[in-house]
Design a protein around this motif. Structure first.
Motif, mmCIF file in Angstrom:
data_model
loop_
_atom_site.group_PDB
_atom_site.id
_atom_site.type_symbol
_atom_site.label_atom_id
_atom_site.label_comp_id
_atom_site.label_asym_id
_atom_site.label_seq_id
_atom_site.Cartn_x
_atom_site.Cartn_y
_atom_site.Cartn_z
ATOM 1 N N ASP A 147 0.645 -1.596 -0.072
ATOM 2 C CA ASP A 147 0.048 -0.092 -0.288
ATOM 3 C C ASP A 147 0.816 1.227 -0.035
ATOM 4 O OD1 ASP A 147 0.673 -0.361 2.475
ATOM 5 O OD2 ASP A 147 -1.023 -0.449 3.645
ATOM 6 N N GLU A 148 2.423 1.406 -0.155
ATOM 7 C CA GLU A 148 2.823 1.821 -0.286
ATOM 8 C C GLU A 148 3.903 2.237 -1.793
ATOM 9 O OE1 GLU A 148 4.654 3.138 3.904
ATOM 10 O OE2 GLU A 148 2.592 3.504 4.412
ATOM 11 N N PRO A 149 3.761 2.155 -2.600
ATOM 12 C CA PRO A 149 4.100 1.416 -3.617
ATOM 13 C C PRO A 149 5.602 2.784 -3.906
ATOM 14 C CG PRO A 149 2.141 2.517 -4.410
ATOM 15 C CD PRO A 149 2.355 2.314 -2.710
ATOM 16 N N PRO A 150 6.971 3.057 -4.485
ATOM 17 C CA PRO A 150 7.934 3.613 -4.449
ATOM 18 C C PRO A 150 8.002 4.646 -5.448
ATOM 19 C CG PRO A 150 8.791 1.572 -4.673
ATOM 20 C CD PRO A 150 7.330 1.374 -4.344
ATOM 21 N N GLU A 151 8.702 5.415 -5.966
ATOM 22 C CA GLU A 151 8.492 6.273 -6.376
ATOM 23 C C GLU A 151 9.700 6.101 -8.112
ATOM 24 O OE1 GLU A 151 8.823 10.932 -8.145
ATOM 25 O OE2 GLU A 151 10.079 10.054 -6.308
ATOM 26 N N CYS A 152 8.485 5.185 -8.084
ATOM 27 C CA CYS A 152 9.876 3.903 -9.619
ATOM 28 C C CYS A 152 10.243 5.727 -10.892
ATOM 29 C CB CYS A 152 8.793 3.554 -10.567
ATOM 30 S SG CYS A 152 7.377 3.320 -10.717
ATOM 31 N N ASP A 153 9.187 6.336 -11.183
ATOM 32 C CA ASP A 153 9.831 7.681 -11.873
ATOM 33 C C ASP A 153 9.914 8.553 -11.778
ATOM 34 O OD1 ASP A 153 11.095 6.442 -14.970
ATOM 35 O OD2 ASP A 153 8.917 5.051 -13.687
ATOM 36 N N PRO A 154 10.358 10.066 -12.013
ATOM 37 C CA PRO A 154 10.193 11.238 -11.385
ATOM 38 C C PRO A 154 8.485 12.032 -11.419
ATOM 39 C CG PRO A 154 12.075 11.073 -12.898
ATOM 40 C CD PRO A 154 11.103 9.591 -12.793
ATOM 41 N N GLY A 155 7.625 12.014 -9.782
ATOM 42 C CA GLY A 155 6.353 11.624 -9.777
ATOM 43 C C GLY A 155 6.093 10.902 -10.006
ATOM 44 N N HIS A 156 5.944 10.136 -10.417
ATOM 45 C CA HIS A 156 5.119 8.214 -10.586
ATOM 46 C C HIS A 156 5.484 7.240 -9.330
ATOM 47 C CE1 HIS A 156 3.405 10.054 -13.763
ATOM 48 N NE2 HIS A 156 4.793 10.475 -14.390
ATOM 49 N N HIS A 157 4.487 7.273 -8.439
ATOM 50 C CA HIS A 157 4.357 5.740 -7.250
ATOM 51 C C HIS A 157 3.859 5.499 -8.191
ATOM 52 C CE1 HIS A 157 6.205 8.284 -3.810
ATOM 53 N NE2 HIS A 157 6.386 8.920 -4.750
ATOM 54 N N ALA A 158 4.276 4.130 -7.832
ATOM 55 C CA ALA A 158 3.825 2.225 -9.096
ATOM 56 C C ALA A 158 3.858 1.629 -8.235
ATOM 57 C CB ALA A 158 3.900 2.475 -10.241
ATOM 58 N N GLY B 193 3.622 -1.196 -13.288
ATOM 59 C CA GLY B 193 2.328 -0.818 -13.258
ATOM 60 C C GLY B 193 2.500 0.687 -13.546
ATOM 61 N N ILE B 194 3.483 0.732 -14.313
ATOM 62 C CA ILE B 194 3.546 1.856 -15.344
ATOM 63 C C ILE B 194 4.773 1.948 -17.050
ATOM 64 C CG2 ILE B 194 6.007 2.223 -14.380
ATOM 65 C CD1 ILE B 194 5.692 5.019 -13.461
#
Length: 273
Positions: free
Chosen positions: A243-254, A258-259
């Motif tokens: 329930d706390e996905p990391p910031e995998c790309d700038p400005g995007h948590h997934a 999931g991205i």
């Protein structure tokens, strides 16, 4: 006969005493089961889904190239045609989406069966009864919306090209050349949708089953090749909450997969039975 010592699967390093320790359960093998390979994404399924969506893109290209669009009324007429095509696509989109989601769900279930061979019967039953229906319905609805948007987005692209050409005073042949690329552009988008959505669906189903049996964390895993994004390489092997996905790309948590264009996947950390 002396009883075997009880294994300690608690995750000590991340302050989560109810989770399995990644070095014992999830790092490579657990009682002969390769956990990482169990949840690796199915490339064949992604290719099959992409091929289906590219068929629609091909039809869209044929429709666009069948029009001689030289002005705004022509672009608006094409938009109307694409809107009707989108509406007629719905039953087909539902069937294709259902097939993809069902196959992803079946593969995810097989992965959990492999993992559960060394678990207690109670945990096996919990995995088998996980409420994946809502995740499957949500995925199918999302796919239908994306598929049926292919024609309307193509129509909008042509409309925007004509408007821009008029406002910028571009030559008609230059505008026509860009319009002719609409089928190619749509095929690229279809491939992107397939690659992203198969992974996203797989992740959501894995998450549904994992949380059902009490899993709160996962380990981020990449495809392990040269195409992995630098930001995702940094996440590889790290542990995160569902329930706390990391910031995998700038400005995007997934979550992994999931991205857009992400081929990463989550390796569930299973709670001790």
């Amino acid at each position: 006969m002396q009883a075997s010592p009880r294994r300690d699967y608690r995750l000590r390093t991340n302050g989560c005493p109810t989770c399995l320790r990644s070095s014992s359960f999830t790092a490579d093998r657990f009682e002969g089961v390769d956990i990482k390979s169990a949840f690796i994404r199915a490339k064949k399924l992604e290719r099959t889904y992409a091929a289906q969506l590219r068929k629609i893109a091909g039809h869209i290209g044929d429709i666009v190239n069948g029009f001689n669009i030289q002005d705004l009324p022509g672009a608006q007429m094409l938009q109307a045609v694409m809107a009707r095509y989108s509406a007629t696509l719905t039953p087909w989109a539902e069937a294709v989406s259902r097939r993809m989601v069902t196959e992803v769900a079946a593969r995810d279930e097989r992965a959990w069966v492999r993992v559960s061979q060394q678990m207690g019967q109670a945990l096996k039953r919990e995995i088998a009864t996980a409420p994946t229906g809502e995740a499957m319905r949500s995925a199918m609805a999302s796919q239908v919306k994306l598929i049926t948007s292919l024609p309307t987005d193509a129509g909008q692209r042509v409309h925007d090209l004509v408007i821009a050409g008029i406002s910028e005073g571009r030559r008609a042949d230059a505008i026509a050349e860009e319009i002719a690329r609409t089928g190619e552009v749509t095929k690229s988008r279809a491939t992107l949708i397939a690659r992203t959505e198969v992974s996203r669906t797989a992740t959501e189903l894995t998450k549904a089953r994992a949380e059902h049996i009490g899993s709160t964390h996962f380990i981020w895993r990449t495809a392990g090749d040269s195409d992995v994004r630098p930001s995702h390489k940094k996440l590889n092997g790290q542990t995160f909450r569902w329930d706390e996905p990391p910031e995998c790309d700038p400005g995007h948590h997934a979550l992994p997969g999931g991205i857009w264009n992400c081929r990463c996947y989550p390796e569930p950390i299973i709670p001790e039975a």
